[in-house]
Enzyme design. Structure first.
Site, PDB file in Angstrom:
ATOM      1  N   GLY A   8       1.405  -1.126   0.510  1.00  0.00           N
ATOM      2  CA  GLY A   8       0.029  -0.002   0.217  1.00  0.00           C
ATOM      3  C   GLY A   8       0.746   1.082  -0.208  1.00  0.00           C
ATOM      4  O   GLY A   8       2.061   1.390  -0.192  1.00  0.00           O
ATOM      5  N   LYS A  15     -13.313  -7.319   8.866  1.00  0.00           N
ATOM      6  CA  LYS A  15     -12.346  -8.292   9.144  1.00  0.00           C
ATOM      7  C   LYS A  15     -11.235  -8.315   9.249  1.00  0.00           C
ATOM      8  O   LYS A  15     -10.316  -8.523  10.187  1.00  0.00           O
ATOM      9  CB  LYS A  15     -12.629  -9.464   8.091  1.00  0.00           C
ATOM     10  CG  LYS A  15     -14.140  -9.716   7.597  1.00  0.00           C
ATOM     11  CD  LYS A  15     -14.409 -10.872   6.778  1.00  0.00           C
ATOM     12  CE  LYS A  15     -15.761 -11.814   6.396  1.00  0.00           C
ATOM     13  NZ  LYS A  15     -15.922 -12.575   5.842  1.00  0.00           N
ATOM     14  N   TYR A  72     -15.029   1.815   9.359  1.00  0.00           N
ATOM     15  CA  TYR A  72     -12.785   1.821   9.045  1.00  0.00           C
ATOM     16  C   TYR A  72     -12.712   2.339  10.482  1.00  0.00           C
ATOM     17  O   TYR A  72     -12.174   1.466  11.519  1.00  0.00           O
ATOM     18  CB  TYR A  72     -12.701   2.998   8.199  1.00  0.00           C
ATOM     19  CG  TYR A  72     -11.445   3.737   7.947  1.00  0.00           C
ATOM     20  CD1 TYR A  72     -10.350   2.497   8.052  1.00  0.00           C
ATOM     21  CD2 TYR A  72     -10.941   4.991   8.324  1.00  0.00           C
ATOM     22  CE1 TYR A  72      -8.984   2.502   7.789  1.00  0.00           C
ATOM     23  CE2 TYR A  72      -9.690   4.758   8.737  1.00  0.00           C
ATOM     24  CZ  TYR A  72      -9.282   3.450   8.276  1.00  0.00           C
ATOM     25  OH  TYR A  72      -7.320   4.440   7.858  1.00  0.00           O
TER      26      TYR A  72
END
Length: 320
Positions: free
Chosen positions: A10, A90, A144
């Site tokens: 990322g 998750k 989030y």
């Protein structure tokens, strides 16, 4: 050390892999590429101390003996976590348990990448780590916010019950090269629109504030925290506050764009203000950011230009 970085393909994770390799460590980068990109780590393909594993940490995974786990796996932009809401919940829960179990098994140190979103739409300003936040637990951003708040709780529980050597990093708005072009965050939106000579979209009246930290400053803070003995959460972000409208005008200045500014409705639960109190980072880590927003935008511009060219099909790779 042998270091496991989840979410290592990322934006921040890939820069962290670079920094750890630069310090001489072996790095195992784990990413399922839901929002990460092979392009971010392509330059490491021939690095013998770097290993990439395409793996979803929501499933049990054993990397073998590691000395440190830095858990950066999660969608992080509103576009991504609202599209992948279940996966986000998750990874904050199952993913946290799986990586914490791995740290417990191998006696590894552990650092959780958490977020300023734990503070929600804050009623206390600036936000110190002691502030518990003002979060809507059932709103669209909750997938989030609550994922990260749960991950923090799990991290502290493993410290209390299993003596795992943990740290918690609260990241504020971060930007720079490798930020996804279409991730919906303020800087990427404005840079993309300005460089394409499109109108810059400001949500609400533009008076809501953010604090923007350039990625090299963020990485410096992360490394300092990782080497510290601080176990409570630590804010690592730039305390210089800008309104969204000020940011838009700065992007226009840096890019030389003549794009107009347009306005759109403010999304639900969008924070009105966001600014870290970094007293802890200053006093205990000797850290504070060095790069002003205007300088950081200039450092980022060539990356965004190349990313736009790639999207248009004009070239095959983005420089790193």
């Amino acid at each position: 050390m042998r270091v496991l970085v989840t979410g290592g393909a990322g934006f921040i994770g890939s820069h962290l892999c670079d920094a750890l390799l630069g310090e001489g460590h072996q790095v195992v980068c784990v990413d399922n590429l839901l929002t990460g990109s092979r392009r971010n780590i392509a330059h490491l393909a021939n690095e013998p101390r770097f290993e990439f594993v395409e793996q979803d940490i929501n499933q049990p995974y054993d990397a073998g003996a590691v000395d440190y786990i830095l858990n950066f796996a999660s969608p992080a932009s509103p576009v991504d976590y609202m599209e992948h809401g279940i996966e986000t919940l998750k990874v904050g829960s199952l993913g946290s348990f799986h990586t914490l179990e791995l740290a417990k098994k191998y006696g590894a140190k552990y650092l959780l990448a958490s977020t300023s979103e734990c503070y929600g739409d804050p009623l206390e300003h600036p936000q110190p780590e002691s502030y518990w936040g003002n979060v809507n637990p059932i709103g669209p951003r909750s997938v989030y916010d609550e994922s990260k708040r749960f991950a923090e709780a799990a991290t502290m529980a493993y410290r209390r019950y299993h003596q795992v050597d943990t740290r918690i990093l609260r990241i504020f708005n971060t930007y720079g090269p490798r930020l996804q072009l279409n991730d919906g965050r303020v800087i990427s939106n404005f840079m993309k629109q300005a460089l394409r000579s499109e109108p810059l979209t400001v949500y609400g009246d533009g008076r809501q504030t953010r604090s923007f930290c350039y990625v090299s400053d963020e990485i410096d803070g992360i490394l300092r925290l990782s080497r510290s003995d601080i176990h409570d959460p630590v804010n690592v972000g730039n305390p210089t506050e800008f309104t969204i409208l000020e940011c838009a005008h700065l992007v226009l200045k840096v890019t030389g764009s003549k794009s107009p500014i347009t306005y759109a409705p403010l999304p639900q639960d969008d924070p009105r203000q966001r600014r870290p109190d970094i007293s802890q980072a200053r006093e205990k880590l000797g850290w504070e950011p060095k790069i002003h927003l205007e300088e950081g935008l200039r450092l980022s511009m060539s990356y965004f230009q190349r990313a736009i060219e790639i999207e248009a099909g004009k070239q095959q790779t983005v420089g790193v």
